[in-house]
Motif scaffolding. Sequence first.
Motif, PDB file in Angstrom:
ATOM      1  N   GLU A  80      -1.259  47.279  -2.621  1.00  0.00           N
ATOM      2  CA  GLU A  80      -1.072  48.587  -2.000  1.00  0.00           C
ATOM      3  C   GLU A  80      -0.969  49.648  -3.080  1.00  0.00           C
ATOM      4  O   GLU A  80      -0.321  49.437  -4.118  1.00  0.00           O
ATOM      5  CB  GLU A  80       0.190  48.625  -1.137  1.00  0.00           C
ATOM      6  N   GLU A 123      -1.405  50.692   8.078  1.00  0.00           N
ATOM      7  CA  GLU A 123      -0.682  49.709   7.280  1.00  0.00           C
ATOM      8  C   GLU A 123      -0.555  48.389   8.047  1.00  0.00           C
ATOM      9  O   GLU A 123      -0.923  48.299   9.218  1.00  0.00           O
ATOM     10  CB  GLU A 123       0.708  50.241   6.918  1.00  0.00           C
ATOM     11  N   SER A 175      -3.671  43.400   1.963  1.00  0.00           N
ATOM     12  CA  SER A 175      -2.339  43.836   2.354  1.00  0.00           C
ATOM     13  C   SER A 175      -1.697  42.870   3.346  1.00  0.00           C
ATOM     14  O   SER A 175      -0.530  42.485   3.201  1.00  0.00           O
ATOM     15  CB  SER A 175      -2.411  45.238   2.958  1.00  0.00           C
ATOM     16  N   GLU A 219       1.578  40.638   2.440  1.00  0.00           N
ATOM     17  CA  GLU A 219       2.801  40.866   3.221  1.00  0.00           C
ATOM     18  C   GLU A 219       3.280  39.579   3.885  1.00  0.00           C
ATOM     19  O   GLU A 219       4.483  39.282   3.911  1.00  0.00           O
ATOM     20  CB  GLU A 219       2.547  41.932   4.281  1.00  0.00           C
ATOM     21  N   LYS A 265      -9.276  46.380   2.164  1.00  0.00           N
ATOM     22  CA  LYS A 265      -7.925  46.616   1.660  1.00  0.00           C
ATOM     23  C   LYS A 265      -6.879  45.950   2.553  1.00  0.00           C
ATOM     24  O   LYS A 265      -5.887  45.407   2.070  1.00  0.00           O
ATOM     25  CB  LYS A 265      -7.661  48.118   1.575  1.00  0.00           C
TER      26      LYS A 265
END
Length: 322
Positions: free
Chosen positions: A272, A131, A178, A182, A174
């Motif tokens: 996400e 993440e 992300s 964020e 991805k």
Amino acid sequence: PADLELYVSYVRGFVERYNGDGVADMPGEVRPVVGWELDTEPDRNHTVAPEGYKGRFSKAAFETPAEYAELFLRSAKAVRGVDPGATVLLGGMQALDTSAGQAYLEAVLAVPGVLDAVDVISVHVYTEDREAGAVLKAVERVRAMAPGKPVWVTQTGVPAVGKSKWVDKNWQGKMVASIYAELILAGVERVFWHGLVDPVAPASGVSLERHSSHGLLVRAKKTGLPPVPKPAGRVYQALARELAPLRRDQVEEVVVEGGRMLHAGEAWLVFEGAAPVPPRVACVQDLLTGEVGQPGATATAPAWLFQMPRCVTLQAKATSGQ
């Protein structure tokens, strides 16, 4: 530098050449430099002196916090003396995930005059975590040390090749979505991906690891052909296309089950998981492939969700091969 006065003179001349004020500018300059990051990763480079170094700073601990603070303050004054409107950035801090790196930045900021001279604190952060949390933590740590100061992420990236089992080209793509989503939500104004093109072609036989596979593009297998977008490159391009025209107040997170999603202008970005598709959505663009299709009940990240006018434009471009 062994001769600090000579170095400061060099900084003044360098800024003058690229500030676009019509005085001693670079011939043919099209766009002036408006921001200056003073040094890079001093918190990472301060344990060993450069090869052959014979300057006045100590060899045992080159560029200690006090030494870097002195260099920064002198350089910042030189920059503003030539270009009063320039943005001055503290050198990109790279070791914020360690206690030593955090202590280094705290010591620099504690030197009188440094906080006043800083316009923006610059952060370099790379991760192979599943993440984007490591990137956010670096920003949060800086904000805790320097409340009110803007933070820019001037280097960030994730590999397409690595030791962790989840690391591959699609995961990298991805993560582009992300990380940017964020950081937008965290109020970070500038984010720079490192880098643009992987340094070797996939058919070269050279193993791509760490920074060497961070690129958004990969070199073509045949010499002379342009670089080819990786999934990360397609994601980056699609994000830039839709987000660049928007103000920050036009982007907000929508609370959904199963994933995370931004409402951005007249579109939605799933960054996400898998999120429910809003009723007004007429098409979905898979950002890893660039393909545009009909919406289902949910959309899987990373994906843009569009209303009809935008869908017509995207589908026309796809049909024409653009």
